[in-house]
Write an enzyme that holds these catalytic residues in place. Structure first.
Site, short mmCIF file in Angstrom:
data_model
loop_
_atom_site.label_atom_id
_atom_site.label_comp_id
_atom_site.label_asym_id
_atom_site.label_seq_id
_atom_site.Cartn_x
_atom_site.Cartn_y
_atom_site.Cartn_z
N HIS A 69 -70.17 -40.01 66.49
CA HIS A 69 -70.83 -40.44 65.25
C HIS A 69 -71.41 -39.30 64.42
O HIS A 69 -71.97 -39.53 63.36
CB HIS A 69 -71.95 -41.44 65.55
CG HIS A 69 -73.13 -40.81 66.23
ND1 HIS A 69 -73.17 -40.60 67.58
CD2 HIS A 69 -74.29 -40.34 65.74
CE1 HIS A 69 -74.32 -40.02 67.91
NE2 HIS A 69 -75.02 -39.85 66.82
C1 UD1 Z 1 -78.58 -41.28 62.92
C2 UD1 Z 1 -79.28 -39.94 63.17
C3 UD1 Z 1 -78.61 -39.22 64.31
C4 UD1 Z 1 -78.54 -40.11 65.54
C5 UD1 Z 1 -77.89 -41.43 65.19
C6 UD1 Z 1 -77.94 -42.36 66.39
C7 UD1 Z 1 -80.23 -38.83 61.18
C8 UD1 Z 1 -80.04 -37.74 60.20
N1 UD1 Z 1 -79.18 -39.08 61.99
O1 UD1 Z 1 -77.25 -40.98 62.50
O2 UD1 Z 1 -79.38 -38.06 64.64
O3 UD1 Z 1 -77.79 -39.44 66.53
O4 UD1 Z 1 -78.59 -42.04 64.11
O5 UD1 Z 1 -77.00 -43.36 66.32
O6 UD1 Z 1 -81.26 -39.44 61.24
N2 UD1 Z 1 -74.84 -47.81 59.20
C9 UD1 Z 1 -74.55 -49.14 59.23
N3 UD1 Z 1 -75.41 -49.95 59.91
C10 UD1 Z 1 -76.53 -49.51 60.53
C11 UD1 Z 1 -76.80 -48.14 60.48
C12 UD1 Z 1 -75.95 -47.30 59.81
O7 UD1 Z 1 -73.56 -49.60 58.68
O8 UD1 Z 1 -77.25 -50.33 61.16
C13 UD1 Z 1 -73.88 -46.92 58.49
C14 UD1 Z 1 -74.19 -46.72 57.02
O9 UD1 Z 1 -72.98 -46.60 56.34
C15 UD1 Z 1 -74.90 -45.38 57.02
C16 UD1 Z 1 -74.21 -44.64 58.14
O10 UD1 Z 1 -73.91 -45.62 59.12
O11 UD1 Z 1 -74.81 -44.72 55.80
C17 UD1 Z 1 -75.05 -43.55 58.77
O12 UD1 Z 1 -76.31 -44.05 59.22
P1 UD1 Z 1 -77.60 -43.08 59.32
O13 UD1 Z 1 -78.73 -43.83 59.92
O14 UD1 Z 1 -77.84 -42.40 58.03
O15 UD1 Z 1 -77.12 -41.95 60.28
P2 UD1 Z 1 -76.41 -42.05 61.70
O16 UD1 Z 1 -75.05 -41.47 61.55
O17 UD1 Z 1 -76.55 -43.41 62.26
N1 UDP Z 2 -75.40 -46.58 73.14
C1 UDP Z 2 -75.30 -47.95 73.25
N2 UDP Z 2 -74.19 -48.58 72.72
C2 UDP Z 2 -73.19 -47.88 72.09
C3 UDP Z 2 -73.30 -46.48 72.01
C4 UDP Z 2 -74.42 -45.85 72.52
O1 UDP Z 2 -76.17 -48.60 73.83
O2 UDP Z 2 -72.23 -48.51 71.63
C5 UDP Z 2 -76.59 -45.91 73.67
C6 UDP Z 2 -76.31 -44.86 74.72
O3 UDP Z 2 -76.23 -45.44 76.00
C7 UDP Z 2 -77.49 -43.92 74.57
C8 UDP Z 2 -77.82 -44.02 73.10
O4 UDP Z 2 -77.23 -45.22 72.63
O5 UDP Z 2 -78.60 -44.39 75.31
C9 UDP Z 2 -77.27 -42.85 72.37
O6 UDP Z 2 -77.37 -43.07 71.01
P1 UDP Z 2 -76.43 -42.38 69.94
O7 UDP Z 2 -75.20 -41.88 70.58
O8 UDP Z 2 -76.30 -43.34 68.82
O9 UDP Z 2 -77.35 -41.18 69.39
P2 UDP Z 2 -77.77 -39.75 69.93
O10 UDP Z 2 -78.19 -39.87 71.36
O11 UDP Z 2 -76.61 -38.83 69.73
O12 UDP Z 2 -78.89 -39.37 69.03
#
Ligand code: UD1
Ligand code: UDP
Length: 381
Positions: free
Chosen positions: A206
């Site tokens: 992601h």
């Molecule tokens: C965010 C964090 C990242 C973390 C990740 C965990 C920042 C800068 N990034 O990244 O460090 O590892 O969360 O998963 O804070 N979206 C949806 N539904 C949701 C959430 C997001 O559709 O419920 C889509 C939207 O298009 C959005 C994109 O995902 O623009 C990115 O979401 P965002 O929260 O900005 O960043 P993540 O990539 O989720």
């Molecule tokens: N995770 C989850 N379902 C998913 C993918 C990840 O429950 O489909 C959990 C995973 O087990 C871990 C956490 O989400 O505990 C990691 O989150 P993510 O990879 O979104 O973010 P990061 O750790 O890189 O910030």
């Protein structure tokens, strides 16, 4: 003690759950959700799985560009902190929610010359790659926080190099507490796709640098064109790029919706190997005793690499196949030391917070800044 916890993204719900369990035995917690993640599968599912109630406050900020999203969180959080007057504010990890809450908490003041402390869980992690938004978020959060709760000795060392040792405590990793809680329940939660395809590679991806550019993402998809099945729970960010570019997936890759925490732990425990750019999943791969391929150019979890359980693949797409074919890398009988504490990090975290009960004098802001400026090591990195 009244703690105001701010979470917003999937991994933060998971980290906050074990701390909340300990905290509520003797204290009060106001749980604030920024709304950064909002899909049921990215948010509410975790509150159900982890048996934590609905947040007390949801700021409903949603998605957006970094500046707008962070600014909106700051705007909406500040009055909540003012109204709740907590002893302290607790933040997790390195997301925009972490950054926004750190900024608000560090500028809050209560009457009578006190202000809430700011405590940062997962302090001291560094990729040393400033191109990552997470790196910038965590550096700012660490430098603003009064209490830096570090998961590993290497994180403590990073904090020392930045002149922050005086505010740091090694408490272990709360994700171990969460994982230990989930493992006994996980067996009943293995998704059907995994049951149907034993011997699978579990894939998650992601990070902006991997998934925002359709060409880069398509190259990763070619890198996992393998003889083994690949199970790929899709983060919405990744789904968005795959959908927009109509990327064709290799036939061995099975995409599924993002899964709940218990399903994810079950997927990890039963995988032949795990390939990921996630911080949390790298760590869980280690806890599960499964070889991990990190689809990035560096990792914060350096001890998993040193222990031989994690390999950083970098930009070399053929590295995925090479790692999977490497018998010694795939050998699970290698030593498996407890790198992330003993599974009681939540207790240690709460004990550290208790030592700051009552907030901190506003004067201590000056003291903390002086400490950073004076640190001779600060310029070394
Ligand atoms: C965010 C964090 C990242 C973390 C990740 C965990 C920042 C800068 N990034 O990244 O460090 O590892 O969360 O998963 O804070 N979206 C949806 N539904 C949701 C959430 C997001 O559709 O419920 C889509 C939207 O298009 C959005 C994109 O995902 O623009 C990115 O979401 P965002 O929260 O900005 O960043 P993540 O990539 O989720
Ligand atoms: N995770 C989850 N379902 C998913 C993918 C990840 O429950 O489909 C959990 C995973 O087990 C871990 C956490 O989400 O505990 C990691 O989150 P993510 O990879 O979104 O973010 P990061 O750790 O890189 O910030």
């Amino acid at each position: 003690m009244k703690v105001l916890t701010v979470v917003g993204a999937r991994p933060q719900f998971i980290k906050a759950a074990p701390v909340r369990r300990v905290l509520l035995a003797t204290h009060t917690e106001v749980l604030v959700h920024t709304g950064q993640h909002y899909d049921d599968a990215m948010s509410a599912a975790f509150f159900r799985d982890l048996e934590i109630p609905e947040p007390d406050v949801n700021l409903e900020v949603g998605s957006g560009p970094h500046g707008a999203q962070t600014a909106e969180m700051i705007l909406r959080l500040e009055p909540v902190v003012e109204a709740e007057r907590p002893d302290g504010v607790l933040v997790y990890g390195d997301t925009n929610s972490t950054l926004a809450a750190a900024v608000v908490a560090s500028k809050a003041a209560h009457a009578g010359g006190r202000r809430p402390w700011l405590a940062h869980v997962e302090a001291g992690l560094r990729s040393f790659n400033r191109a990552m938004p997470e790196e910038r978020n965590r550096v700012v959060a660490d430098h603003l926080a009064d209490l830096l709760l570090a998961p590993t000795p290497s994180a403590m060392q990073n904090l020392e190099h930045e002149g922050l040792a005086g505010r740091a405590e090694l408490v272990g990793d709360v994700m171990v507490d969460a994982f230990d809680w989930a493992v006994p329940q996980a067996a009943d939660h293995l998704p059907p796709a995994a049951r149907a395809h034993p011997g699978y590679l579990l894939l998650t991806m992601h990070r902006a640098e991997n998934v925002d550019d359709p060409e880069r993402l398509a190259r990763w998809m070619q890198a996992v064109r393998l003889e083994m099945p690949v199970i790929f729970p899709l983060h919405p960010r990744t789904r968005r790029t795959l959908g927009a570019a109509a990327t064709r997936l290799p036939p061995n890759v099975l995409t599924i919706d993002p899964v709940g925490y218990l399903e994810m732990v079950a997927l990890e425990l039963n995988a032949a190997a795990i390939a990921t750019d996630s911080g949390g999943v790298q760590k869980e791969a280690y806890l599960a005793g499964i070889p991990c391929l990190t689809l990035r150019t560096e990792t914060e979890w350096v001890e998993t690499v040193a222990a031989g359980w994690n390999r950083v693949i970098g930009d070399d797409d053929s590295g995925v196949r090479t790692a999977l074919d490497d018998r010694s890398f795939m050998d699970r009988s290698r030593p498996h030391p407890a790198l992330f504490g003993d599974g009681h990090a939540a207790e240690q975290t709460v004990a550290a917070l208790e030592r700051h009960q009552g907030g901190v004098p506003t004067e201590s802001v000056k003291a903390a800044s002086a400490q950073v400026v004076d640190a001779p090591q600060a310029a070394a990195r």
